[in-house]
Design a protein around this motif. Sequence first.
Motif, PDB file in Angstrom:
ATOM      1  N   UNK A 149       4.193  39.235 -93.193  1.00 19.26           N
ATOM      2  CA  UNK A 149       3.954  38.403 -94.368  1.00 19.26           C
ATOM      3  C   UNK A 149       5.229  37.963 -95.081  1.00 19.26           C
ATOM      4  N   UNK A 150       6.313  38.706 -94.904  1.00 15.78           N
ATOM      5  CA  UNK A 150       7.559  38.361 -95.599  1.00 15.78           C
ATOM      6  C   UNK A 150       8.610  37.844 -94.616  1.00 15.78           C
ATOM      7  N   UNK A 151       8.943  38.645 -93.622  1.00 13.57           N
ATOM      8  CA  UNK A 151       9.919  38.192 -92.624  1.00 13.57           C
ATOM      9  C   UNK A 151       9.318  37.174 -91.663  1.00 13.57           C
ATOM     10  N   UNK A 152       7.992  37.218 -91.532  1.00 14.72           N
ATOM     11  CA  UNK A 152       7.257  36.254 -90.692  1.00 14.72           C
ATOM     12  C   UNK A 152       7.748  36.267 -89.240  1.00 14.72           C
ATOM     13  N   UNK A 153       7.741  37.454 -88.642  1.00 13.99           N
ATOM     14  CA  UNK A 153       8.181  37.560 -87.246  1.00 13.99           C
ATOM     15  C   UNK A 153       7.126  37.041 -86.265  1.00 13.99           C
TER      16      UNK A 153
END
Length: 250
Positions: A149-153
């Motif tokens: 959700x944050x780094x979106x890997x």
Amino acid sequence: MHAEGLTVALFATCINDVMFPGTPKAVVTVLERLGCTVEFPLEQTCCGQMFTNTGYFDAAVPDVRNYVKAFAGYDYIVGPSGSCVGAVRHQHPMLAAHAGDEGLAAEVDKVVARTYDFTELLVDVLGVTDVGAYFPHRVTYHPTCHSVRVAKVGDRPYALLSKVKGIDLVPLPDADQCCGFGGTFSVKNPDVSVAMGGDKARHVASTGAEYLVTGDNACLMHIGGLLHRQNAGIKTLHLAELLAHTESGI
């Protein structure tokens, strides 16, 4: 891009440096196998996420300044933690703005653009999914909240795992649900945290996996502790450490 000759700065993260040193070592093993040169800037410290998450913005700003200083000379910075990489990308610009320092904000933007999660560096920069790994075990993967959700890997970890020779990769039920760690959340709300972690541990056990793998050791520590208390017999392993395994060992 050809990895040969590429110099990468390793952002080990403080939890790995203190508690899970095998993970950053595994990152070095994989990248050197692919022809990269890996350097470890000794000035690096915490990214400041714990301060920021708890609302102590002023206390976190020196960590932002230090990150910029430590990694300013590198075109590629890699961290084996979607949580910490996500914090650098999303919290450091906010903290620089909070400090009212336009010069710092400009430097943060430059360094943030060169900071990658380990899976992003492999797939997007080096253009590699098969890193020569061999791991003949039944494995399930937990996509940690911050990595997704944050780094979106995205699906990069699955792309890498799918190319590991000998692996039996099984899906994790309700994989998108939080494990309950959440950094300071687990300290402030321990009962809720344990309940969420218990659900995650139950789903992991239902897969019959020998190993639970993630890209964030904090979450792995939380779920692994619950699995251990339940005598589940399931081992935990960071994705980088799995990818470091070859047929001849690590």
